[in-house]
Design a protein around this motif. Sequence first.
Motif, PDB file in Angstrom:
ATOM      1  N   ASN A   1      -3.239  10.637  -7.344  1.00  9.22           N
ATOM      2  CA  ASN A   1      -3.484   9.895  -8.574  1.00  9.22           C
ATOM      3  C   ASN A   1      -4.969   9.931  -8.932  1.00  9.22           C
ATOM      4  N   GLU A   2      -5.837   9.789  -7.932  1.00  5.19           N
ATOM      5  CA  GLU A   2      -7.282   9.852  -8.177  1.00  5.19           C
ATOM      6  C   GLU A   2      -7.699  11.250  -8.639  1.00  5.19           C
ATOM      7  N   ARG A   3      -7.132  12.289  -8.046  1.00  5.34           N
ATOM      8  CA  ARG A   3      -7.460  13.660  -8.478  1.00  5.34           C
ATOM      9  C   ARG A   3      -7.025  13.901  -9.921  1.00  5.34           C
ATOM     10  N   THR A   4      -5.879  13.348 -10.295  1.00  6.84           N
ATOM     11  CA  THR A   4      -5.422  13.480 -11.674  1.00  6.84           C
ATOM     12  C   THR A   4      -6.374  12.767 -12.627  1.00  6.84           C
ATOM     13  N   PHE A   5      -6.820  11.578 -12.236  1.00  8.36           N
ATOM     14  CA  PHE A   5      -7.805  10.852 -13.041  1.00  8.36           C
ATOM     15  C   PHE A   5      -9.072  11.688 -13.220  1.00  8.36           C
ATOM     16  N   LEU A   6      -9.566  12.262 -12.134  1.00  3.55           N
ATOM     17  CA  LEU A   6     -10.784  13.077 -12.225  1.00  3.55           C
ATOM     18  C   LEU A   6     -10.574  14.326 -13.079  1.00  3.55           C
TER      19      LEU A   6
ATOM     20  N   GLU B   1       0.847  -1.190   0.000  1.00  5.08           N
ATOM     21  CA  GLU B   1       0.000   0.000   0.000  1.00  5.08           C
ATOM     22  C   GLU B   1       0.888   1.249   0.000  1.00  5.08           C
ATOM     23  N   PRO B   2       0.733   2.141  -1.003  1.00  4.18           N
ATOM     24  CA  PRO B   2       1.544   3.363  -1.011  1.00  4.18           C
ATOM     25  C   PRO B   2       1.002   4.390  -0.015  1.00  4.18           C
ATOM     26  N   ASP B   3       1.734   5.456   0.151  1.00 10.33           N
ATOM     27  CA  ASP B   3       1.286   6.562   0.989  1.00 10.33           C
ATOM     28  C   ASP B   3      -0.074   7.036   0.461  1.00 10.33           C
ATOM     29  N   PRO B   4      -1.083   7.187   1.310  1.00 10.75           N
ATOM     30  CA  PRO B   4      -2.415   7.596   0.846  1.00 10.75           C
ATOM     31  C   PRO B   4      -2.414   8.916   0.084  1.00 10.75           C
ATOM     32  N   ARG B   5      -1.493   9.803   0.384  1.00 13.38           N
ATOM     33  CA  ARG B   5      -1.434  11.086  -0.334  1.00 13.38           C
ATOM     34  C   ARG B   5      -1.159  10.873  -1.820  1.00 13.38           C
ATOM     35  N   PHE B   6      -0.311   9.896  -2.134  1.00 13.24           N
ATOM     36  CA  PHE B   6       0.005   9.625  -3.538  1.00 13.24           C
ATOM     37  C   PHE B   6      -1.187   8.995  -4.251  1.00 13.24           C
TER      38      PHE B   6
END
Length: 117
Positions: free
Chosen positions: A24-29, A15-20
């Motif tokens: 990544n999800e914000r970039t997708f959106l 599991e990576p750092d939740p911030r990353f």
Amino acid sequence: MSDRRPHWVYGPGEEPDPRFTLANERTFLAWVRTALAMLAGGVALHALGLPGTEWVRTTLAVVLVLFGALVTVFALVRWARVERAMRMRTPLPGFGLGFVLTIAVVIGAALLAVAFV
């Protein structure tokens, strides 16, 4: 193995750092918003009309709608590839989605130039 889906993204690695992950999800959106703008532009061109020939307006509207759909698919693939790379601690994938969007804008601009000539 994680209970989250898709398993091929969340299953391997750590599991990576939740911030990353959230970045990544914000970039997708952001890419999805760009795709929605392209879809809205295609619908607006078709509905409102454009001075010039009918085929140019129709072609540009179809190109915008198709590229909007394509950007959405590429955004999902990019999100999954980046998430998996972060989990596996491997280098992040290349940025091919930017090239797709650049091509869409260039084609759209060329068709608009033809329509206004």
